[in-house]
Design an enzyme around this catalytic site. Structure first.
Site, PDB file in Angstrom:
ATOM      1  N   LYS A 111      90.448  53.968  34.388  1.00 51.40           N
ATOM      2  CA  LYS A 111      89.651  52.872  34.957  1.00 51.40           C
ATOM      3  C   LYS A 111      90.231  51.518  34.568  1.00 51.40           C
ATOM      4  CE  LYS A 111      85.174  55.201  35.184  1.00 51.40           C
ATOM      5  NZ  LYS A 111      83.879  55.336  34.500  1.00 51.40           N
ATOM      6  N   LYS A 205      90.917  63.195  41.861  1.00 53.25           N
ATOM      7  CA  LYS A 205      89.614  63.858  41.957  1.00 53.25           C
ATOM      8  C   LYS A 205      88.734  63.079  42.933  1.00 53.25           C
ATOM      9  CE  LYS A 205      86.424  61.596  38.902  1.00 53.25           C
ATOM     10  NZ  LYS A 205      85.122  61.651  38.311  1.00 53.25           N
ATOM     11  N   LYS A 208      83.385  58.468  43.662  1.00 52.93           N
ATOM     12  CA  LYS A 208      82.765  57.369  44.404  1.00 52.93           C
ATOM     13  C   LYS A 208      83.663  56.140  44.402  1.00 52.93           C
ATOM     14  CE  LYS A 208      78.326  58.665  42.569  1.00 52.93           C
ATOM     15  NZ  LYS A 208      78.679  58.755  41.125  1.00 52.93           N
TER      16      LYS A 208
HETATM   17  P1  ADP Z   1      81.864  59.625  40.259  1.00 51.60           P
HETATM   18  O1  ADP Z   1      83.187  59.907  39.604  1.00 51.60           O
HETATM   19  O2  ADP Z   1      81.846  60.089  41.690  1.00 51.60           O
HETATM   20  O3  ADP Z   1      81.361  58.216  40.087  1.00 51.60           O
HETATM   21  P2  ADP Z   1      79.838  60.315  38.256  1.00 51.60           P
HETATM   22  O4  ADP Z   1      80.658  59.704  37.177  1.00 51.60           O
HETATM   23  O5  ADP Z   1      78.578  59.636  38.668  1.00 51.60           O
HETATM   24  O6  ADP Z   1      80.787  60.577  39.544  1.00 51.60           O
HETATM   25  O7  ADP Z   1      79.515  61.825  37.853  1.00 51.60           O
HETATM   26  C1  ADP Z   1      78.359  62.547  38.229  1.00 51.60           C
HETATM   27  C2  ADP Z   1      78.594  64.021  37.980  1.00 51.60           C
HETATM   28  O8  ADP Z   1      79.464  64.546  38.983  1.00 51.60           O
HETATM   29  C3  ADP Z   1      79.280  64.310  36.648  1.00 51.60           C
HETATM   30  O9  ADP Z   1      78.716  65.490  36.100  1.00 51.60           O
HETATM   31  C4  ADP Z   1      80.713  64.531  37.007  1.00 51.60           C
HETATM   32  O10 ADP Z   1      81.376  65.371  36.098  1.00 51.60           O
HETATM   33  C5  ADP Z   1      80.571  65.197  38.370  1.00 51.60           C
HETATM   34  N1  ADP Z   1      81.747  64.956  39.208  1.00 51.60           N
HETATM   35  C6  ADP Z   1      82.190  63.745  39.639  1.00 51.60           C
HETATM   36  N2  ADP Z   1      83.283  63.877  40.409  1.00 51.60           N
HETATM   37  C7  ADP Z   1      83.543  65.223  40.465  1.00 51.60           C
HETATM   38  C8  ADP Z   1      84.557  66.024  41.129  1.00 51.60           C
HETATM   39  N3  ADP Z   1      85.494  65.457  41.876  1.00 51.60           N
HETATM   40  N4  ADP Z   1      84.501  67.370  40.981  1.00 51.60           N
HETATM   41  C9  ADP Z   1      83.538  67.949  40.220  1.00 51.60           C
HETATM   42  N5  ADP Z   1      82.563  67.257  39.577  1.00 51.60           N
HETATM   43  C10 ADP Z   1      82.561  65.915  39.696  1.00 51.60           C
END
Ligand code: ADP
Length: 337
Positions: A111, A205, A208
């Site tokens: 990040k 990965k 968002k």
């Molecule tokens: P993002 O990276 O989309 O902002 P968050 O940090 O809000 O997601 O994570 C919310 C949940 O979703 C966490 O438990 C995270 O490990 C899971 N998660 C986020 N991206 C992925 C992905 N690409 N594959 C599997 N799990 C994910």
């Protein structure tokens, strides 16, 4: 009974990576464990954001979670900023977290590379996360693979805090030191088989903040517009080239959404070049529809009745505030306040 805690940032729409890596698991686990799920809006502000957008996204995230099957009659759903104890415990933890542990976190490195100026909040993000979990003294945290390292840090923080401030039990350990109570449990990650969903670009990965997602509530047309050009097996250039399903992101999504016999058929048709990638994607789109139609329907019902969502969040916050207050009072007392 174990207590489960997990959170999701309202930094965009709930996408199928969040759903498959975490939220689908939450829906199942809520019936097996005492479960607390949180929309972590204080985490979401560690990257640049618009206040009005944050307000909208916080509500939209709650709608998506409820539509996905989180049931406020069975578990607790709340918004982090409605329970101020999260930041109080985070401050306590900040004072004992080794800086080196924070600097070596992969998410911090990723990040901060994308930012011109790096805010301390990005560095301290996992400390707030440790506070989120430990405020409820939760020992099980259903998350995607990207969070495993952060959870390791939560365990370091719990262990260190316990060794500094846990009450003395009066027993002597083998190494001659006095035993302390394990006031905070050391939380463990609970992963799903689809622990890491890649973005449609096939490179990073799905996240968002990367713009490579399919949101849970997108229409079939929007989903198809994203699936159609999505990256597949890079070695499969011509329609007649046999493919390798194991290296294809679309195949991994099949494994998450399609029934086992379809997954087997897809793999066979790919290996024998019986299908082109578009044929395979069409079947995936159908499988996704089967799962997403009822979620979309529930979301439309909830969107038409915002007070139902607000009421669920308000009672979730009241429940959590009571638990949080007890933990903070005990922690303050042990820390000399
Ligand atoms: P993002 O990276 O989309 O902002 P968050 O940090 O809000 O997601 O994570 C919310 C949940 O979703 C966490 O438990 C995270 O490990 C899971 N998660 C986020 N991206 C992925 C992905 N690409 N594959 C599997 N799990 C994910």
């Amino acid at each position: 009974m174990s207590r489960i805690f997990s959170g999701i940032q309202p930094s965009g729409e709930l996408h199928i990576g969040n759903y498959l890596g975490a939220v689908r698991n939450w829906v199942r686990l809520q019936h097996e464990f005492e479960s607390i799920f949180c929309v972590v809006d204080y985490h979401a502000i560690t990257l640049p954001y618009e206040p009005d957008m944050l307000r909208e996204r916080r509500h939209a995230m709650a709608v998506s979670l409820l539509a996905a099957g989180i049931d406020p009659n069975v578990c607790t759903l709340f918004v982090q900023s409605q329970v101020p104890e999260h930041t109080e415990l985070a401050w306590f933890f900040n004072t004992i977290t080794p800086l080196g542990e924070l600097e070596r976190q992969t998410q911090f490195k990723e990040k901060s590379q994308r930012q011109e100026s790096v805010a301390a909040g990005i560095l301290n993000y996992p400390v707030l996360q440790a506070a989120d979990i430990l405020l409820y003294r939760a020992d099980t945290v259903p998350v995607g693979e990207d969070q495993v390292q952060h959870l390791e840090l939560s365990r370091v923080v719990a262990r260190k805090w316990n060794s500094m401030f846990g009450r003395r039990t009066g027993r002597t350990l083998d190494d001659g030191t006095e035993e302390r109570e394990a006031f905070f449990p050391e939380p463990q990650a609970l992963l799903t088989p689809t622990r890491r969903i890649m973005g449609l670009d096939g490179h990073a990965k799905m996240s968002k903040s990367m713009g490579n997602t399919i949101a849970l509530l997108e229409t079939p047309e929007q989903i198809w517009a994203k699936l159609r050009p999505a990256v597949t097996d890079p070695k499969r250039i011509k329609r007649t080239d046999p493919g390798t399903p194991e290296v294809c992101n679309i195949y991994h999504l099949h494994k998450a959404f399609s029934p086992p016999e379809t997954v087997e058929h897809v793999a066979h048709m790919c290996r024998t070049a019986g299908w082109g990638c578009i044929d395979c994607k069409k079947v995936l789109a159908e499988s996704m529809e089967t799962e997403l139609v009822p979620i979309r329907r529930r979301a439309a019902e909830l969107a038409a009745d915002p007070s139902r969502v607000d009421d669920a969040l308000a009672s979730g916050a009241a429940h959590c505030r009571a638990i949080a207050r007890e933990t903070i009072d005990a922690a303050r007392e042990r820390m000399g306040f």
